[in-house]
Structures are given as structure tokens and as C-alpha cells.
Design a protein around this motif. Structure first.
Motif, PDB file in Angstrom:
ATOM      1  N   LEU A   1       0.802  -1.038  -0.204  1.00  0.00           N
ATOM      2  CA  LEU A   1       0.004   0.053   0.160  1.00  0.00           C
ATOM      3  C   LEU A   1       0.918   1.149   0.107  1.00  0.00           C
ATOM      4  CD1 LEU A   1      -2.875   1.282   0.310  1.00  0.00           C
ATOM      5  CD2 LEU A   1      -2.512   1.216   2.965  1.00  0.00           C
ATOM      6  N   LEU A   2       0.690   2.316  -0.853  1.00  0.00           N
ATOM      7  CA  LEU A   2       1.223   3.338  -0.992  1.00  0.00           C
ATOM      8  C   LEU A   2       0.229   4.418  -0.763  1.00  0.00           C
ATOM      9  CD1 LEU A   2       3.853   5.018  -1.606  1.00  0.00           C
ATOM     10  CD2 LEU A   2       3.359   5.210  -3.837  1.00  0.00           C
ATOM     11  N   ALA A   3       0.323   5.111   0.777  1.00  0.00           N
ATOM     12  CA  ALA A   3      -0.636   6.121   1.024  1.00  0.00           C
ATOM     13  C   ALA A   3      -0.103   7.448   1.301  1.00  0.00           C
ATOM     14  CB  ALA A   3      -1.489   5.561   2.223  1.00  0.00           C
TER      15      ALA A   3
ATOM     16  N   PRO B   1      -0.161  12.522  -5.600  1.00  0.00           N
ATOM     17  CA  PRO B   1       0.574  11.796  -6.252  1.00  0.00           C
ATOM     18  C   PRO B   1       0.631  10.301  -6.243  1.00  0.00           C
ATOM     19  CG  PRO B   1       1.702  13.766  -5.507  1.00  0.00           C
ATOM     20  CD  PRO B   1       0.538  13.677  -4.923  1.00  0.00           C
ATOM     21  N   CYS B   2       0.361   9.991  -4.999  1.00  0.00           N
ATOM     22  CA  CYS B   2       0.676   8.363  -4.443  1.00  0.00           C
ATOM     23  C   CYS B   2      -0.308   7.520  -5.293  1.00  0.00           C
ATOM     24  CB  CYS B   2       0.236   8.177  -3.098  1.00  0.00           C
ATOM     25  SG  CYS B   2       1.719   8.668  -2.217  1.00  0.00           S
TER      26      CYS B   2
ATOM     27  N   HIS C   1      -0.792  -0.584  -4.298  1.00  0.00           N
ATOM     28  CA  HIS C   1      -2.038   0.069  -4.290  1.00  0.00           C
ATOM     29  C   HIS C   1      -1.842   1.305  -3.771  1.00  0.00           C
ATOM     30  CE1 HIS C   1      -6.262   0.934  -4.214  1.00  0.00           C
ATOM     31  NE2 HIS C   1      -6.239   1.126  -2.884  1.00  0.00           N
ATOM     32  N   GLY C   2      -1.961   2.511  -4.663  1.00  0.00           N
ATOM     33  CA  GLY C   2      -1.791   3.704  -4.386  1.00  0.00           C
ATOM     34  C   GLY C   2      -3.132   4.502  -4.023  1.00  0.00           C
TER      35      GLY C   2
ATOM     36  N   ALA D   1      10.028  18.127  -0.416  1.00  0.00           N
ATOM     37  CA  ALA D   1      10.064  17.954  -2.087  1.00  0.00           C
ATOM     38  C   ALA D   1       9.320  16.831  -2.282  1.00  0.00           C
ATOM     39  CB  ALA D   1      11.642  17.585  -2.402  1.00  0.00           C
ATOM     40  N   GLN D   2       8.388  17.067  -3.545  1.00  0.00           N
ATOM     41  CA  GLN D   2       7.419  16.097  -3.942  1.00  0.00           C
ATOM     42  C   GLN D   2       7.756  14.773  -4.001  1.00  0.00           C
ATOM     43  OE1 GLN D   2       3.828  17.354  -5.958  1.00  0.00           O
ATOM     44  NE2 GLN D   2       3.963  15.616  -7.639  1.00  0.00           N
ATOM     45  N   VAL D   3       7.206  13.568  -3.513  1.00  0.00           N
ATOM     46  CA  VAL D   3       7.723  12.311  -3.789  1.00  0.00           C
ATOM     47  C   VAL D   3       7.491  11.951  -5.307  1.00  0.00           C
ATOM     48  CG1 VAL D   3       5.459  11.216  -3.115  1.00  0.00           C
ATOM     49  CG2 VAL D   3       7.639   9.887  -2.761  1.00  0.00           C
ATOM     50  N   GLY D   4       8.536  11.185  -5.731  1.00  0.00           N
ATOM     51  CA  GLY D   4       8.424  10.855  -7.331  1.00  0.00           C
ATOM     52  C   GLY D   4       8.699   9.420  -7.344  1.00  0.00           C
TER      53      GLY D   4
END
Length: 427
Positions: free
Chosen positions: A332-334, A342-343, A359-360, A403-406
Motif C-alpha cells: 500500500l502506498l498511501a 501523487p500516490c 495500491h496507491g 520535496a514532492q515524492v516521485g
């Protein structure tokens, strides 16, 4: 497997399984466990079904006696004495014996073999921690095995099983042993000498005692234990100010056994430390703390900790809490704050790059409004985070930088956890 055991034998017990209707005996204080502080019939009742079936466990002392000395007739006499009713209809269905132990295996795995549950650890029942620990062992190992066997993770991931689960077993074993020893505070408050029980066993095993008729042996036993039983009755009845004070001390000692019956912190509050936990991407380290680690769970998004429990908003049939989001053999990417939206897309792209289900989702969009402030609290007061959660519900990685996660950050973290190289096409 050539395992070593950390071994401690704490007690030896005979288990008496019996059928009887004892509802009238327990109706005023319904429970599962009843401790009998009696020199005549010391032990513990486990009342599975008060109308039909219960268990009584009583100690024996191998230096002077063996389970063979506990005949059905003797066990029936002990049962009636412990129940306090000589003519209660009952039937003993089986007798067995066991040793209360504290064992931890070393190592937890070798080659293709893994130890899980009682094969890896045995605790005293004081705390009831064995079953939950064993179930969590399997929960920890299953998803790792699946990924490795499907070629989605390196074999090193399996080595994290013992790294994560053995410290939990050691902690639970220490508490279980401490619970067992702490129960001596109750008998001490009552003024009973636990060393007297093996002395009685030694007397029963002596040559003079064995040649005496059973009736005479019974008379001698009653004479020996009569002062102890009389004292126990006076305390129970608080027959004087002195005995009322002792009864108060016993009740206080019993109340101090709370860690024996409430172990939520041990069951859910452990934090894993291993190569399957990625510490990168964390602005400040978080460490869940609580003044009562056995009783309480300190929830947080700390890598290695269990995903905190919070409510979700949605329609009927949709997931109701955060715990409904994990499992199903997927990560899980939350995210929330600037990393929330973005997730959802990142989950899909990372899943496609590695062939591992991820699963984002955006927690801001689905978290119940009353629980949203907790997200920041569990994040050390920081407003933004992306949380990667393993299939077993433990946080594997936390990104809380501004910084925005990428995709590069998420891929690097997941590949580190799975112990596989970052795909060239994703670099």
C-alpha cells in the motif's frame, strides 16, 4: 535443523480434563481462569464451558513424584477438594502432563526450512502470548515466501523473517516468565510458602509414607495442611482486622497482575528492525513511546511499526478503517498533504515497473474528517508524508520531506526492501 534452544523449565503440571456442571460455583464471578490457593489441591481451573467441560492443572515435582502417581482416583479427590463439593457429579475424561517452559530457537531458519509458532518458541501460558506470536510469525513469513518463490524478491528477504520475529518472541517470553514469577506475590501476600508444596511431595514419596495405609496417609496429610487451610479461610472471611488487612494485601497483589491479562502493546505494538524496513526518506526519526509498553500501543508512521488504525469515510460496502486497506498480497502506498494525490498514480507506475502489486491512494480523500488531525500527529507533527505499507500491515518506508515524492524515491525504497536491483528502464 541443528537449532540451539534458550531453555528454561519453570514448572511441571498434570492436566485433568473433566466433565461437570459447575455453573452454580462460578455464577457470581464468571471467568475462564480460577486459581485455587490451597495446600490440599493447588492449581488452576480453565472453565471452557461451565455447564459441561473444564480443565484443572495441578503441579507435580519430578524429584519426588511422576505423572504415574496421579491416578484417576487421586485426581478425582483433588478435583472435589478444589471445587469444594465432595458429591458433585463429574467424570474425568483424560489425564496428561506437561512442562511449563520458556524456549527460543536459534536460528529461526536454515536453508529451505523455517520454524514457525511453537516450533520456534514456547512460552509459559501466563499472558496467553503463544498463539498470537505464532500467528504473527506465519503472517510475517507468508508474503515474503510468496514474493521470493514468484521471483519478485531476492532470497535475502527471507532472512529478515528471523531478524524481525525472534526479538518479538524474546520480549514475549520475558514478559510471560515475569508474569509467572509475579504471581508469587499473591501467595506471598496470603502468607503461603510455595516451598511447602514440594515438601509435601517429598513426604508422600518417603519410604515410611508409602508403606502406610492410604487412610492413615490421608489423616496425616490433613493434619499437616490444616493450619494452612485454616489461615486461608480466615483471610477469605476477613475474620479479624488482621486477616482483613491480609485479604486487602492479597486483593492488591491480584490487581497488580494486569499485565498478565492485557497485553495489547505486546500483541500489536512491536516495531520491526531489519533489511525489509527502509529508513531513507525520513526527515526526522520517529520512535513510538508509551509508559506501558505491555498494555498500550503507541501508534505512529515509524518504519517498522504497524500501520495506525483510523476510520475512513465512504459508502456502504467500502473499507471502513485503515486496516481494511492492507493485505491481499499487495503493498500500500498511501499519502497525505502534498504527497497525497501523487500516490495514486505512483502506485500504478511502480507496480508496472516491478511486477509487484502496489495500491496507491490519497489518505486526505478517504480519511474520516475527525481522524485527519491524527495523520499529522503520527507523522511527528509534519504535514506531508508518503507511507509504503507491507502486505503484513507494517510500515516499510516513510517519505516526509517537503520535496514532492516521485517514482525514483518509491522504486528505490521498494527495491531495497525486496532486495532486487532498480529496473534500468526506471532509472
Amino acid at each position: 535443523m541443528g537449532c540451539r534452544w534458550w531453555e528454561t523449565n519453570l514448572a511441571h503440571l498434570v492436566t485433568i480434563n473433566f466433565e461437570a456442571d459447575i455453573r452454580h460455583l462460578v455464577k457470581d464471578s464468571p471467568s475462564i481462569l480460577f486459581w485455587i490457593l490451597s495446600a490440599q489441591a493447588p492449581g488452576t481451573f480453565i472453565v471452557h464451558d461451565a455447564a459441561r467441560y473444564s480443565v484443572f492443572m495441578t503441579p507435580y515435582f519430578p524429584a519426588y513424584e511422576s505423572p504415574a502417581d496421579f491416578s484417576v482416583a487421586r485426581c478425582e479427590r483433588m478435583l472435589r477438594a478444589a471445587l469444594g463439593e465432595r458429591h458433585l457429579p463429574l467424570r474425568i475424561t483424560s489425564l496428561s502432563n506437561w512442562t511449563m517452559q520458556a524456549h527460543i530457537a536459534e536460528p529461526y531458519s536454515k536453508g529451505r526450512a523455517f520454524l514457525v509458532g511453537d516450533a520456534a518458541h514456547r512460552f509459559p501460558p501466563t499472558g496467553g502470548l503463544g498463539l498470537n506470536t505464532g500467528a504473527a510469525d506465519a503472517h510475517n513469513l507468508a508474503w515474503k515466501l510468496a514474493l521470493v518463490m514468484n521471483g519478485k524478491a531476492g532470497k535475502g528477504l527471507l532472512g529478515t523473517y528471523g531478524d524481525e520475529r525472534k526479538p518479538v518472541a524474546e520480549a514475549n517470553s520475558r514478559v510471560s516468565v515475569a508474569n509467572h514469577q509475579k504471581m508469587g506475590q499473591v501467595t506471598a501476600a496470603l502468607g503461603l510458602d510455595e516451598a511447602g508444596l514440594p515438601k509435601l511431595a517429598r513426604l508422600r514419596a518417603s519410604a515410611p509414607a508409602r508403606v502406610l495405609p492410604r487412610a492413615l496417609r490421608s489423616v496425616l496429610k490433613r493434619l499437616l495442611i490444616a493450619p494452612v487451610e485454616a489461615r486461608t479461610r480466615k483471610v477469605q472471611q476477613a475474620s479479624s482486622a488482621r486477616f482483613a488487612g491480609i485479604r486487602h494485601d492479597v486483593q492488591r497483589a491480584a490487581a497488580a497482575q494486569m499485565a498478565h491479562f492485557n497485553t495489547l502493546g505486546l500483541d500489536l505494538g512491536y516495531v520491526y528492525r531489519s533489511a525489509a524496513i527502509c529508513a531513507s526518506g525520513t526527515a526526522t526519526p520517529l520512535a513510538p513511546t508509551t509508559s506501558h509498553p505491555v498494555l498500550e500501543v503507541a501508534q505512529s508512521f515509524t518504519p517498522g511499526a504497524r500501520l495506525p488504525h483510523f476510520r475512513l469515510q465512504g459508502t456502504a460496502g467500502a473499507p471502513a478503517t485503515s486496516h481494511d486497506l492492507v493485505g491481499n498480497a499487495r503493498f500500500l502506498l498511501a499519502g497525505f498533504g502534498r504527497h497525497g494525490k501523487p500516490c495514486a498514480a505512483l502506485g500504478r507506475s511502480v507496480s508496472q515497473a516491478l511486477g509487484v502489486p502496489v495500491h496507491g491512494l490519497d489518505l486526505d480523500a478517504i480519511t474520516h474528517c475527525d481522524d485527519r488531525p491524527q495523520l499529522r500527529a503520527w507523522n511527528g507533527g509534519l504535514p506531508d508524508a508518503a507511507i509504503l505499507v507491507r502486505p503484513d500491515g507494517h510500515v516499510a518506508w516513510r517519505y516526509a520531506l517537503q520535496a514532492q515524492v516521485g517514482p525514483d524515491e518509491v522504486l528505490a525504497a521498494l527495491c531495497e526492501i525486496l532486495q532486487v536491483p532498480v529496473p534500468v528502464s526506471a532509472c
